[in-house]
Motif scaffolding. Sequence first.
Motif, PDB file in Angstrom:
ATOM      1  N   ARG A 106       0.830  -1.215   0.000  1.00  0.00           N
ATOM      2  CA  ARG A 106       0.000   0.000   0.000  1.00  0.00           C
ATOM      3  C   ARG A 106       0.859   1.257   0.000  1.00  0.00           C
ATOM      4  N   ALA A 107       1.950   1.221   0.767  1.00  0.00           N
ATOM      5  CA  ALA A 107       2.834   2.387   0.809  1.00  0.00           C
ATOM      6  C   ALA A 107       3.456   2.639  -0.559  1.00  0.00           C
ATOM      7  N   ARG A 108       3.850   1.573  -1.261  1.00  0.00           N
ATOM      8  CA  ARG A 108       4.436   1.732  -2.589  1.00  0.00           C
ATOM      9  C   ARG A 108       3.406   2.252  -3.573  1.00  0.00           C
ATOM     10  N   LEU A 109       2.168   1.773  -3.463  1.00  0.00           N
ATOM     11  CA  LEU A 109       1.112   2.257  -4.344  1.00  0.00           C
ATOM     12  C   LEU A 109       0.844   3.739  -4.123  1.00  0.00           C
ATOM     13  N   GLY A 110       0.812   4.135  -2.843  1.00  0.00           N
ATOM     14  CA  GLY A 110       0.595   5.545  -2.540  1.00  0.00           C
ATOM     15  C   GLY A 110       1.700   6.419  -3.088  1.00  0.00           C
ATOM     16  N   HIS A 111       2.949   5.929  -2.992  1.00  0.00           N
ATOM     17  CA  HIS A 111       4.082   6.693  -3.522  1.00  0.00           C
ATOM     18  C   HIS A 111       3.983   6.792  -5.047  1.00  0.00           C
TER      19      HIS A 111
END
Length: 355
Positions: A106-111
Amino acid sequence: MRSIGEMGRDSGLGVSALRFYDRVGVLPPARVDPATGYRWYAPEQLDEARLLARLRQAGMPLADVRLVLAAWSGGDTGLVPRLLDGHLRRLERELADARGALSAVRARLGHKESTMTTTTRTRTARLTVPAAEFAAALDSVRFAVGTDPELPVLGGILFDVEGEDLHVVATDRYRMAVARASTTGHGGERVQLTAPAPLVDAMRALLTGDFPALLTVDGDGIELETQGRRVAGHGLGEEFPDYRRLTRLPEGRRIPLDVPALRQGLAGQDGERCALVLTDTVTVADEAVESGLEPGYGSGVAGDRVGVNPAFLLDALAVGDDMLLEYVGPKAPLVLLRSGTEDAFSLLMPCTLDA
Protein backbone atom coordinates in the motif's frame (compact mmCIF):
# COMPACT_ATOMS: atom_id res chain seq x y z
CA MET A 1 -18.70 -50.53 4.47
CA ARG A 2 -18.90 -47.29 2.49
CA SER A 3 -17.81 -46.86 -1.10
CA ILE A 4 -15.51 -43.94 -1.85
CA GLY A 5 -18.46 -42.05 -3.37
CA GLU A 6 -20.56 -42.47 -0.21
CA MET A 7 -17.58 -41.60 1.98
CA GLY A 8 -16.95 -38.45 -0.04
CA ARG A 9 -20.55 -37.27 0.30
CA ASP A 10 -20.80 -38.08 4.02
CA SER A 11 -17.44 -36.65 5.07
CA GLY A 12 -17.33 -33.51 2.91
CA LEU A 13 -13.92 -34.41 1.48
CA GLY A 14 -14.94 -35.47 -2.00
CA VAL A 15 -13.76 -38.42 -4.08
CA SER A 16 -10.63 -36.78 -5.52
CA ALA A 17 -9.50 -35.71 -2.03
CA LEU A 18 -10.03 -39.22 -0.64
CA ARG A 19 -7.94 -40.66 -3.47
CA PHE A 20 -5.18 -38.18 -2.65
CA TYR A 21 -5.22 -38.99 1.09
CA ASP A 22 -5.05 -42.68 0.22
CA ARG A 23 -2.03 -42.13 -2.07
CA VAL A 24 -0.12 -40.20 0.62
CA GLY A 25 -1.06 -42.64 3.38
CA VAL A 26 -3.12 -40.26 5.50
CA LEU A 27 -6.47 -42.03 5.17
CA PRO A 28 -6.16 -45.38 3.38
CA PRO A 29 -9.39 -47.33 2.84
CA ALA A 30 -10.13 -50.36 4.98
CA ARG A 31 -10.26 -52.56 1.89
CA VAL A 32 -9.41 -52.31 -1.81
CA ASP A 33 -11.05 -54.84 -4.12
CA PRO A 34 -8.12 -56.62 -5.81
CA ALA A 35 -10.13 -57.27 -8.97
CA THR A 36 -11.76 -53.88 -9.55
CA GLY A 37 -9.65 -51.48 -7.50
CA TYR A 38 -12.77 -50.18 -5.71
CA ARG A 39 -12.01 -48.52 -2.39
CA TRP A 40 -14.18 -49.36 0.63
CA TYR A 41 -14.17 -47.61 4.02
CA ALA A 42 -15.12 -48.97 7.44
CA PRO A 43 -17.91 -47.21 9.39
CA GLU A 44 -15.49 -45.94 12.05
CA GLN A 45 -13.43 -44.14 9.39
CA LEU A 46 -16.20 -41.59 8.81
CA ASP A 47 -15.40 -39.62 11.97
CA GLU A 48 -11.71 -39.69 11.04
CA ALA A 49 -12.52 -38.37 7.55
CA ARG A 50 -14.69 -35.57 8.97
CA LEU A 51 -11.87 -34.58 11.35
CA LEU A 52 -9.45 -34.60 8.41
CA ALA A 53 -11.77 -32.32 6.43
CA ARG A 54 -11.86 -29.80 9.29
CA LEU A 55 -8.09 -29.84 9.75
CA ARG A 56 -7.50 -29.22 6.06
CA GLN A 57 -10.14 -26.49 6.07
CA ALA A 58 -8.06 -24.83 8.80
CA GLY A 59 -4.97 -25.09 6.58
CA MET A 60 -3.05 -27.54 8.76
CA PRO A 61 -0.02 -29.06 6.96
CA LEU A 62 -0.22 -32.75 6.10
CA ALA A 63 2.68 -33.59 8.43
CA ASP A 64 0.71 -32.27 11.42
CA VAL A 65 -2.53 -33.80 10.15
CA ARG A 66 -0.86 -37.21 10.20
CA LEU A 67 0.13 -36.75 13.84
CA VAL A 68 -3.31 -35.50 14.89
CA LEU A 69 -5.08 -38.45 13.26
CA ALA A 70 -2.58 -40.94 14.66
CA ALA A 71 -2.92 -39.53 18.16
CA TRP A 72 -6.71 -39.29 17.91
CA SER A 73 -7.22 -42.82 16.61
CA GLY A 74 -4.72 -44.18 19.14
CA GLY A 75 -6.44 -42.55 22.08
CA ASP A 76 -3.54 -40.20 22.89
CA THR A 77 -5.61 -37.01 22.94
CA GLY A 78 -3.04 -35.09 25.00
CA LEU A 79 -0.93 -34.47 21.91
CA VAL A 80 -3.82 -33.15 19.82
CA PRO A 81 -4.39 -29.83 21.70
CA ARG A 82 -0.68 -29.02 21.51
CA LEU A 83 -0.67 -29.60 17.75
CA LEU A 84 -3.79 -27.47 17.30
CA ASP A 85 -2.37 -24.65 19.44
CA GLY A 86 0.92 -24.76 17.53
CA HIS A 87 -0.90 -24.50 14.20
CA LEU A 88 -2.99 -21.59 15.45
CA ARG A 89 0.14 -19.71 16.57
CA ARG A 90 1.71 -20.35 13.15
CA LEU A 91 -1.37 -18.94 11.42
CA GLU A 92 -1.26 -15.85 13.63
CA ARG A 93 2.42 -15.29 12.75
CA GLU A 94 1.66 -15.73 9.06
CA LEU A 95 -1.22 -13.26 9.33
CA ALA A 96 1.06 -10.70 10.99
CA ASP A 97 3.64 -11.20 8.23
CA ALA A 98 0.93 -10.81 5.58
CA ARG A 99 -0.30 -7.57 7.19
CA GLY A 100 3.21 -6.19 7.11
CA ALA A 101 3.75 -7.16 3.46
CA LEU A 102 0.40 -5.68 2.39
CA SER A 103 1.14 -2.46 4.30
CA ALA A 104 4.40 -2.18 2.37
CA VAL A 105 2.53 -2.71 -0.92
CA ARG A 106 0.00 0.00 0.00
CA ALA A 107 2.83 2.39 0.81
CA ARG A 108 4.44 1.73 -2.59
CA LEU A 109 1.11 2.26 -4.34
CA GLY A 110 0.60 5.54 -2.54
CA HIS A 111 4.08 6.69 -3.52
CA LYS A 112 3.48 5.71 -7.15
CA GLU A 113 0.16 7.60 -7.29
CA SER A 114 1.74 10.74 -5.84
CA THR A 115 4.67 10.73 -8.27
CA MET A 116 2.88 9.80 -11.49
CA THR A 117 2.47 12.55 -14.04
CA THR A 118 -1.17 13.12 -14.89
CA THR A 119 -1.82 13.15 -18.62
CA THR A 120 -4.92 14.34 -20.38
CA ARG A 121 -6.49 11.83 -22.70
CA THR A 122 -9.60 11.74 -24.79
CA ARG A 123 -12.53 10.19 -22.94
CA THR A 124 -15.13 10.57 -25.66
CA ALA A 125 -16.04 8.06 -28.35
CA ARG A 126 -19.02 7.87 -30.66
CA LEU A 127 -19.25 4.75 -32.79
CA THR A 128 -21.65 2.51 -34.66
CA VAL A 129 -21.78 -1.24 -33.97
CA PRO A 130 -23.88 -3.89 -35.75
CA ALA A 131 -26.55 -4.86 -33.21
CA ALA A 132 -26.28 -8.62 -33.78
CA GLU A 133 -22.48 -8.57 -33.47
CA PHE A 134 -22.64 -6.38 -30.36
CA ALA A 135 -25.25 -8.67 -28.77
CA ALA A 136 -23.14 -11.76 -29.47
CA ALA A 137 -20.10 -10.11 -27.88
CA LEU A 138 -22.01 -9.21 -24.71
CA ASP A 139 -23.51 -12.70 -24.51
CA SER A 140 -20.01 -14.18 -24.74
CA VAL A 141 -18.75 -12.37 -21.62
CA ARG A 142 -21.78 -11.82 -19.39
CA PHE A 143 -21.29 -15.07 -17.43
CA ALA A 144 -17.89 -13.94 -16.11
CA VAL A 145 -19.13 -10.77 -14.35
CA GLY A 146 -18.15 -10.80 -10.66
CA THR A 147 -20.52 -10.60 -7.70
CA ASP A 148 -18.06 -9.90 -4.86
CA PRO A 149 -19.21 -6.72 -3.05
CA GLU A 150 -15.61 -6.11 -1.97
CA LEU A 151 -14.63 -5.68 -5.65
CA PRO A 152 -17.40 -3.59 -7.21
CA VAL A 153 -15.36 -2.80 -10.36
CA LEU A 154 -15.58 -6.51 -11.29
CA GLY A 155 -19.37 -6.28 -11.13
CA GLY A 156 -19.48 -4.72 -14.57
CA ILE A 157 -18.27 -5.12 -18.14
CA LEU A 158 -15.36 -3.14 -19.55
CA PHE A 159 -15.97 -1.33 -22.84
CA ASP A 160 -12.57 -0.81 -24.45
CA VAL A 161 -12.66 1.23 -27.66
CA GLU A 162 -9.50 1.60 -29.73
CA GLY A 163 -9.39 2.39 -33.41
CA GLU A 164 -12.14 0.43 -35.16
CA ASP A 165 -12.34 -2.25 -32.45
CA LEU A 166 -14.63 -2.54 -29.44
CA HIS A 167 -13.60 -5.14 -26.87
CA VAL A 168 -15.92 -6.11 -24.02
CA VAL A 169 -14.36 -7.84 -21.01
CA ALA A 170 -15.62 -9.36 -17.77
CA THR A 171 -13.85 -11.19 -14.93
CA ASP A 172 -14.59 -12.42 -11.43
CA ARG A 173 -10.90 -13.32 -10.80
CA TYR A 174 -11.44 -17.06 -11.38
CA ARG A 175 -12.41 -16.64 -15.03
CA MET A 176 -12.21 -13.94 -17.66
CA ALA A 177 -14.11 -13.54 -20.93
CA VAL A 178 -13.14 -11.27 -23.83
CA ALA A 179 -15.05 -10.59 -27.04
CA ARG A 180 -14.59 -8.20 -29.95
CA ALA A 181 -17.03 -6.33 -32.18
CA SER A 182 -16.16 -4.26 -35.25
CA THR A 183 -17.19 -0.60 -35.31
CA THR A 184 -17.21 2.45 -37.52
CA GLY A 185 -17.10 6.13 -36.71
CA HIS A 186 -14.41 6.36 -34.02
CA GLY A 187 -10.97 5.34 -35.25
CA GLY A 188 -9.28 7.46 -32.60
CA GLU A 189 -7.51 7.12 -29.28
CA ARG A 190 -8.29 4.45 -26.73
CA VAL A 191 -11.34 5.08 -24.54
CA GLN A 192 -12.39 2.80 -21.68
CA LEU A 193 -15.39 2.64 -19.37
CA THR A 194 -16.69 -0.07 -17.05
CA ALA A 195 -20.49 -0.23 -17.09
CA PRO A 196 -22.38 -1.91 -14.23
CA ALA A 197 -24.01 -5.23 -15.09
CA PRO A 198 -27.64 -4.00 -14.78
CA LEU A 199 -26.93 -1.20 -17.25
CA VAL A 200 -25.28 -3.64 -19.65
CA ASP A 201 -28.29 -5.95 -19.39
CA ALA A 202 -30.59 -3.05 -20.27
CA MET A 203 -28.41 -2.25 -23.28
CA ARG A 204 -28.42 -5.89 -24.37
CA ALA A 205 -32.22 -5.93 -24.30
CA LEU A 206 -32.27 -3.27 -27.06
CA LEU A 207 -29.96 -5.21 -29.37
CA THR A 208 -32.56 -7.11 -31.37
CA GLY A 209 -32.61 -7.58 -35.10
CA ASP A 210 -29.96 -6.67 -37.64
CA PHE A 211 -29.84 -2.92 -37.10
CA PRO A 212 -26.94 -0.57 -36.36
CA ALA A 213 -26.51 0.60 -32.78
CA LEU A 214 -24.96 3.91 -31.82
CA LEU A 215 -22.71 3.70 -28.77
CA THR A 216 -21.45 6.88 -27.09
CA VAL A 217 -18.91 7.07 -24.27
CA ASP A 218 -18.47 10.56 -22.85
CA GLY A 219 -16.48 10.93 -19.66
CA ASP A 220 -18.12 8.63 -17.11
CA GLY A 221 -21.33 8.35 -19.10
CA ILE A 222 -22.36 5.74 -21.66
CA GLU A 223 -25.35 5.64 -23.98
CA LEU A 224 -26.73 3.14 -26.47
CA GLU A 225 -29.32 4.08 -29.08
CA THR A 226 -30.93 1.81 -31.67
CA GLN A 227 -34.26 1.67 -33.51
CA GLY A 228 -35.42 4.85 -31.77
CA ARG A 229 -34.82 3.42 -28.27
CA ARG A 230 -32.17 4.60 -25.85
CA VAL A 231 -30.46 3.44 -22.65
CA ALA A 232 -27.98 5.61 -20.76
CA GLY A 233 -26.14 5.53 -17.46
CA HIS A 234 -22.82 6.01 -15.72
CA GLY A 235 -19.74 3.85 -15.35
CA LEU A 236 -18.45 2.37 -12.12
CA GLY A 237 -15.74 5.01 -11.79
CA GLU A 238 -12.87 2.60 -11.08
CA GLU A 239 -10.03 1.36 -13.24
CA PHE A 240 -10.60 -2.13 -14.63
CA PRO A 241 -7.61 -4.55 -14.43
CA ASP A 242 -5.28 -4.60 -17.43
CA TYR A 243 -6.90 -7.53 -19.21
CA ARG A 244 -4.34 -7.49 -22.02
CA ARG A 245 -1.61 -8.36 -19.57
CA LEU A 246 -3.75 -11.07 -17.97
CA THR A 247 -4.45 -12.71 -21.32
CA ARG A 248 -0.80 -12.73 -22.43
CA LEU A 249 -0.06 -16.48 -22.25
CA PRO A 250 2.44 -18.79 -23.98
CA GLU A 251 1.10 -20.77 -26.91
CA GLY A 252 -0.41 -24.06 -25.81
CA ARG A 253 -1.80 -27.28 -27.23
CA ARG A 254 -5.21 -26.80 -28.87
CA ILE A 255 -7.71 -29.63 -28.46
CA PRO A 256 -11.07 -29.77 -30.28
CA LEU A 257 -14.01 -30.16 -27.92
CA ASP A 258 -17.04 -32.40 -28.24
CA VAL A 259 -19.12 -29.74 -26.51
CA PRO A 260 -22.43 -31.66 -26.18
CA ALA A 261 -20.66 -34.69 -24.67
CA LEU A 262 -18.59 -32.48 -22.38
CA ARG A 263 -21.71 -30.64 -21.21
CA GLN A 264 -23.35 -33.98 -20.45
CA GLY A 265 -20.36 -35.12 -18.42
CA LEU A 266 -20.19 -31.86 -16.46
CA ALA A 267 -23.94 -31.87 -15.74
CA GLY A 268 -23.47 -34.93 -13.53
CA GLN A 269 -20.91 -33.17 -11.30
CA ASP A 270 -22.37 -31.69 -8.12
CA GLY A 271 -19.16 -30.55 -6.43
CA GLU A 272 -17.01 -27.44 -6.79
CA ARG A 273 -14.30 -29.29 -8.70
CA CYS A 274 -13.92 -32.16 -11.11
CA ALA A 275 -11.10 -33.62 -13.18
CA LEU A 276 -10.77 -33.29 -16.93
CA VAL A 277 -8.72 -35.80 -18.93
CA LEU A 278 -6.89 -34.18 -21.86
CA THR A 279 -5.89 -36.52 -24.70
CA ASP A 280 -6.83 -35.87 -28.33
CA THR A 281 -10.12 -34.62 -26.89
CA VAL A 282 -11.34 -33.50 -23.46
CA THR A 283 -13.51 -35.68 -21.22
CA VAL A 284 -14.69 -35.55 -17.62
CA ALA A 285 -12.87 -38.13 -15.50
CA ASP A 286 -15.35 -40.86 -14.61
CA GLU A 287 -15.56 -41.26 -10.84
CA ALA A 288 -17.81 -44.34 -11.08
CA VAL A 289 -14.84 -46.71 -11.10
CA GLU A 290 -13.90 -45.37 -7.67
CA SER A 291 -17.40 -45.19 -6.20
CA GLY A 292 -18.21 -48.88 -6.65
CA LEU A 293 -21.22 -48.18 -8.85
CA GLU A 294 -20.13 -49.47 -12.25
CA PRO A 295 -16.96 -49.92 -14.33
CA GLY A 296 -15.60 -46.92 -16.17
CA TYR A 297 -12.36 -45.12 -16.62
CA GLY A 298 -10.54 -43.10 -14.00
CA SER A 299 -7.01 -42.33 -12.99
CA GLY A 300 -5.64 -45.01 -15.32
CA VAL A 301 -6.52 -43.05 -18.46
CA ALA A 302 -3.45 -41.67 -20.22
CA GLY A 303 -3.24 -37.93 -20.76
CA ASP A 304 -3.01 -34.74 -18.74
CA ARG A 305 -5.44 -34.26 -15.88
CA VAL A 306 -6.57 -30.83 -14.75
CA GLY A 307 -9.12 -29.75 -12.16
CA VAL A 308 -11.89 -27.27 -12.96
CA ASN A 309 -15.03 -25.86 -11.43
CA PRO A 310 -17.71 -27.72 -13.45
CA ALA A 311 -20.29 -24.91 -13.20
CA PHE A 312 -17.76 -22.35 -14.46
CA LEU A 313 -16.79 -24.55 -17.39
CA LEU A 314 -20.45 -25.10 -18.30
CA ASP A 315 -20.90 -21.31 -18.41
CA ALA A 316 -17.96 -20.97 -20.80
CA LEU A 317 -19.31 -23.73 -23.06
CA ALA A 318 -22.70 -22.04 -23.42
CA VAL A 319 -21.49 -19.74 -26.21
CA GLY A 320 -21.46 -22.43 -28.89
CA ASP A 321 -20.75 -26.03 -29.93
CA ASP A 322 -17.70 -25.47 -32.16
CA MET A 323 -14.99 -24.79 -29.60
CA LEU A 324 -11.36 -25.51 -28.77
CA LEU A 325 -9.51 -25.76 -25.49
CA GLU A 326 -5.95 -24.44 -25.38
CA TYR A 327 -3.88 -26.11 -22.68
CA VAL A 328 -0.70 -24.31 -21.60
CA GLY A 329 0.11 -26.25 -18.42
CA PRO A 330 -1.36 -27.58 -15.16
CA LYS A 331 -1.14 -24.25 -13.30
CA ALA A 332 -1.92 -21.93 -16.22
CA PRO A 333 -5.43 -20.75 -17.14
CA LEU A 334 -7.35 -22.90 -19.59
CA VAL A 335 -8.27 -20.99 -22.74
CA LEU A 336 -11.62 -21.71 -24.40
CA LEU A 337 -12.24 -20.25 -27.82
CA ARG A 338 -14.40 -20.73 -30.87
CA SER A 339 -12.91 -22.60 -33.79
CA GLY A 340 -11.63 -20.34 -36.55
CA THR A 341 -11.75 -17.05 -34.63
CA GLU A 342 -9.84 -15.20 -31.94
CA ASP A 343 -12.59 -12.60 -31.47
CA ALA A 344 -14.18 -14.29 -28.45
CA PHE A 345 -12.43 -16.40 -25.82
CA SER A 346 -12.45 -17.04 -22.10
CA LEU A 347 -9.88 -18.03 -19.48
CA LEU A 348 -10.63 -20.41 -16.63
CA MET A 349 -8.33 -20.87 -13.65
CA PRO A 350 -7.68 -24.54 -12.80
CA CYS A 351 -8.45 -26.07 -9.40
CA THR A 352 -6.19 -28.34 -7.40
CA LEU A 353 -7.24 -31.99 -7.40
CA ASP A 354 -5.17 -32.99 -4.41
CA ALA A 355 -7.44 -31.94 -1.55
